[in-house]
Structures are given as C-alpha cells and as structure tokens.
Design an enzyme around this catalytic site. Structure first.
Site, PDB file in Angstrom:
ATOM      1  N   HIS A   7       0.855  -1.196   0.000  1.00  0.00           N
ATOM      2  CA  HIS A   7       0.000   0.000   0.000  1.00  0.00           C
ATOM      3  C   HIS A   7       0.884   1.236   0.000  1.00  0.00           C
ATOM      4  CE1 HIS A   7      -3.361   2.656   0.814  1.00  0.00           C
ATOM      5  NE2 HIS A   7      -2.524   3.316   1.584  1.00  0.00           N
ATOM      6  N   ASP A  39     -16.106   2.108   6.090  1.00  0.00           N
ATOM      7  CA  ASP A  39     -14.942   2.967   5.818  1.00  0.00           C
ATOM      8  C   ASP A  39     -15.261   3.919   4.668  1.00  0.00           C
ATOM      9  OD1 ASP A  39     -12.077   3.842   5.564  1.00  0.00           O
ATOM     10  OD2 ASP A  39     -12.379   2.896   3.620  1.00  0.00           O
ATOM     11  N   ARG A  84     -15.040  12.255   6.414  1.00  0.00           N
ATOM     12  CA  ARG A  84     -13.762  12.850   6.852  1.00  0.00           C
ATOM     13  C   ARG A  84     -13.254  13.846   5.826  1.00  0.00           C
ATOM     14  NH1 ARG A  84     -10.162   8.048   7.092  1.00  0.00           N
ATOM     15  NH2 ARG A  84      -8.547   9.563   7.563  1.00  0.00           N
ATOM     16  N   SER A 131      -8.447   3.103   8.307  1.00  0.00           N
ATOM     17  CA  SER A 131      -9.095   3.132   6.997  1.00  0.00           C
ATOM     18  C   SER A 131      -8.323   2.258   5.995  1.00  0.00           C
ATOM     19  CB  SER A 131      -9.158   4.593   6.534  1.00  0.00           C
ATOM     20  OG  SER A 131      -9.496   4.685   5.191  1.00  0.00           O
ATOM     21  N   LYS A 172      -9.458  -2.018   4.510  1.00  0.00           N
ATOM     22  CA  LYS A 172      -9.574  -2.474   3.109  1.00  0.00           C
ATOM     23  C   LYS A 172      -8.515  -3.528   2.796  1.00  0.00           C
ATOM     24  CE  LYS A 172      -9.368   1.841   2.049  1.00  0.00           C
ATOM     25  NZ  LYS A 172      -9.779   3.188   2.367  1.00  0.00           N
TER      26      LYS A 172
END
Ligand code: URA
Length: 443
Positions: free
Chosen positions: A82, A161, A168, A183, A187
């Site tokens: 990520h 989320d 947000r 968050s 995922k």
C-alpha cells in the site's frame, strides 16, 4: 446508546469500549447515527487519538462491515503493497505482475487520484479496454489462476470505511494517523493477505511531509496488521521530487513497460526492488533481501514479469498490444521540450506543483465526476543534484492543445529550480517492522 454522551467522553480523552465502538459504527453504517454526530466524534478522535484497543475495534468493525476475498484452502501466500500516495508513483503496476512470478499471489486493491496525487486505477484505465471494476468473485478467480488482479474498492469492501472516508474528506478529519491507519487496513485486510508492505512517502509531494509523521503512521499500521495476523512492514520512500521519468497516466504505463523490459529509470527500479524484496520476505518466500532481490531480478531478466503483465492486461479486458507498441496508448496532440535556461545544478523538482499541473492539463479530476485525459503529463529527465548545461533538454510537456503546452511549461519552469548546489534525499530512508526501525539511506 446515547451518542452525545459517547462524543462527550471521547472529547474529554476517555477511551470508548469495544462494544460501544461496534454499536456506534454499525448504527452509522445503517444511517441510524447521523453524519453530524459522527463528524463531531471524528473531530474528538482527531484531537484525542485512539488507544490500541480502540484502533483494533474500529478497524475490525469496518473490515467486517463488508465482504473479503476468500482464499480458504489455498496455500499460495498472498501479499500486497500500500502506498500512501505521491506524484508519478507507478510501483504497484510493476510490482503486481513481477511478484506473481515469484511464488506469491497479489490481490491488489488500488485507488484513484486524490488531491495532487495520481491513482493506480486511473493509470491502468489509460490502457484501452482495461477494466478495474472486478467483482470479488472475478478477482478471486483471477488471483488463483494468474497470480494477480488489480481492482478498486467496490461497495462490497469495508462499506463503513467508504462512508466515513467521504465524511472525513469534508470535515477536515483526514489527517489523523489512527483514522488513516484504520481506513487503510480495513480495506487491505479484506484481501485475505498473509503479508503487507507499506510504502510511506515522505517529502513535499507526500501527504505525510515529515519523517516523524511518516514513521508514526508506519508504526500504527504495522501494529494493526500484526494484531490481525498479517505480517506488516514499511519502507519510507522519497517524495521530495517526482520519481523519474514520467507523471501522467499513459506516460506512466509506458514507463512501467520499459521498467519490466529492464530499460526503465534506475531509481524506479531501485524502489521496486526494495519494495518487492520486502513483499517476498513478508510473504515468507525469501529469507533475506539478497535472496529476494535475486528472484525479482530473474523474473525481470527472463521476461516473465513482462509476459505476466500482458496476461494481466488481457484478463482484465485491456489491449496487450501496448506492450510491443506503446503508441496504442492514448497519445498527446502536442509535445514541447523544455531546455535549461542556464548552466548549473538542479536544486529542486517540486512534485506538488507537477501533480497539480497534470490536473490542470486535464489528466486528473477537479470534480469527482470529471473525465480525465490519459494522454497528458510530463517527462522529467533531471533530479536534484544533476548538473545541467544551458540549453540542455530537461523535460517535456504532453498536452492536448497549445493552451496546455503553455500551462505545462509554466509549471515546469516553477517546479524545476536550477542553482549552484542541489542534494538528493535517500530513495528509501527507513525500514520499519514490528521489531523496530532501521535507517537505510538507499540512494
Ligand atoms: N487512504 C485511505 O484509504 N484512507 C485514508 O484515511 C487515507 C488514505
């Protein structure tokens, strides 16, 4: 549950219990708690943070609010990476097919451009026909047969989320380390992973500009991954300049092809080998960085990684002819080369200015529903510290018309500063694991 009293307790610095968090988030997911109360609670979290137990519960509740990829009974290790987002960051597109050649599978969930940064899904969609909206069943099947799939967050994955993230975004509560970590992991953990590597970008083109914030995000996310049984490590990589060469959707796909052919820029190859080695180690298929690097270099040199990329494109409906003929990708109408105005040393190449200019040229969105022009962008051949001669070609603008060329040129002239001295920060500066932090200084 009296929501106002939960907000009041959180605002005062008290931790909410696991059942309170679960009930609250589930009620928010079914619209039983309104946005205005959730926004107040998020702001309380922004200032007070979350304890480790709260962080775990919030992540777990968001994760289980949706479906997960199901690899039960399949013993090939799954691993993903990520990135916290940057300008010209194209590593995912090379890493997915590359790792799939090394006895691991990569179910890669990616995002779209956000703010000044580009998104992997937008880059992939510049390949004619490429489909990123795979269902979970399609993604599972493809990962099992091909070893990789590249898809976006559908409505099935972590829907709470998704709803919270949108809230947000409009309530100035994005930049909270525990909320970002929860968050991301809600995922990523839905991908059924054994290992995860975070690429935390630092520098002026990153969301986490400071190293200390980047380290804090890495540590918080690692704690969450490990608590969920997913081996998680992080590398901090440089985003104080755009990684060479290209910024812009089709241009970046072209650079990914060159990299898979072993002909890309050396700094991109270095970051890919560093992240790829971490991924192989976190999946448990390589014992040390030397062994991991050898496997990756073999997959590149043998042409297997490139073949796998062609197969990935074909499996997701894209035209694999781009591999042999990148001109099949959308091409800009106008190209102009920028030359150095004076001799000297490149002091900086400001990534944020370049990222925003891609949006201005039409290569990113100003509004959520904007179409993007995949053909526009920049190729920048210099980096801080490079010596240049007056009149030397240092960059090119790719635009759809003369107005785009003017805007792109203006952006390059502002972003690339030539002076007397310039220095380069390390490409990979830190490695963070559950055991601690190492300073690496990979250049
Ligand atoms: N990316 C995410 O998925 N969530 C955040 O909160 C920030 C970046």
């Amino acid at each position: 549950m009296v929501v106002a009293s939960l907000i009041e307790r959180k605002r005062g610095g008290e931790a909410l219990t696991a059942p309170e968090w679960r009930e609250l988030l589930q009620a928010y997911g079914t619209d039983a708690v309104p946005d205005y109360q959730m926004a107040a609670l998020l702001m309380a979290v922004f200032f007070q943070g979350l304890t480790a137990e709260e962080l775990y519960t919030v992540t777990d509740t968001m994760l289980h609010s949706g479906a997960s990829l199901d690899f039960d009974g399949w013993d090939t290790p799954r691993v993903d990476k990520h990135s916290t987002g940057g300008v010209g960051d194209k590593t995912s597109i090379v890493l997915a097919p590359l790792l799939a050649c090394c006895d691991v599978a990569v179910p890669m969930l990616s995002g779209r451009g956000l703010g000044h940064t580009g998104g992997t899904l937008d880059k992939l969609e510049s390949i004619p026909g490429f489909r990123t909206g795979l269902s979970l069943e399609e993604a599972e099947r493809q990962v099992r047969t091909l070893g990789c799939a590249m898809l976006g967050q559908s409505r099935d994955i972590a829907p709470i989320d998704r709803k919270l993230y949108a809230l947000r975004d409009v309530t100035a509560t994005i930049e909270s380390i525990p909320l970002i970590a929860a968050s991301i992991m809600s995922k990523k953990l839905a991908e059924g992973l054994n290992g995860l590597v975070l690429d935390v970008k630092t520098g002026s083109g990153a969301f986490m500009v400071d190293v200390e914030d980047a380290l804090a995000l890495a540590r918080t996310t690692i704690e969450l991954g490990e608590a969920h049984g997913c081996r998680t490590t992080a590398l901090l990589t440089a985003m104080d300049r755009p990684p060479r060469w290209s910024v812009g959707n089709s241009l970046e796909i072209e650079e990914c092809i060159s990299t898979l052919q072993g002909e890309g820029p050396s700094d991109l190859a270095e970051v890919i080998l560093a992240l790829g080695s971490e991924m192989l180690m976190s999946a448990g298929v390589a014992g040390d960085p030397t062994e991991a690097r050898c496997r990756l270099e073999d997959a590149l040199a043998s042409g297997k990684a490139l073949e796998r990329f062609a197969a990935l494109i074909e499996a997701q409906g894209g035209n694999p002819a781009i591999i042999d003929d990148p001109a099949v990708l959308p091409q800009a109408e106008e190209i102009e080369v920028l030359e150095a105005s004076a001799a000297g040393v490149v002091q900086s190449v400001e990534p944020r200015r370049i990222g925003l200019a891609v949006i201005e040229l039409g290569g990113g969105r100003q509004r959520l529903d904007d179409d993007i022009d995949p053909s526009v962008g920049f190729v920048i051949s210099v980096k801080p510290g490079d010596r240049v001669a007056a009149g030397e070609a240092i960059a090119s603008v790719f635009a759809r018309d003369a107005e785009g060329i003017r805007a792109g040129r203006a952006a390059l002239e502002e972003a690339i500063v030539i002076g007397e001295v310039g220095s380069l920060t390390p490409l990979v500066s830190h490695r963070v694991t559950a055991a601690g932090t190492e300073v690496l200084e990979v250049t």
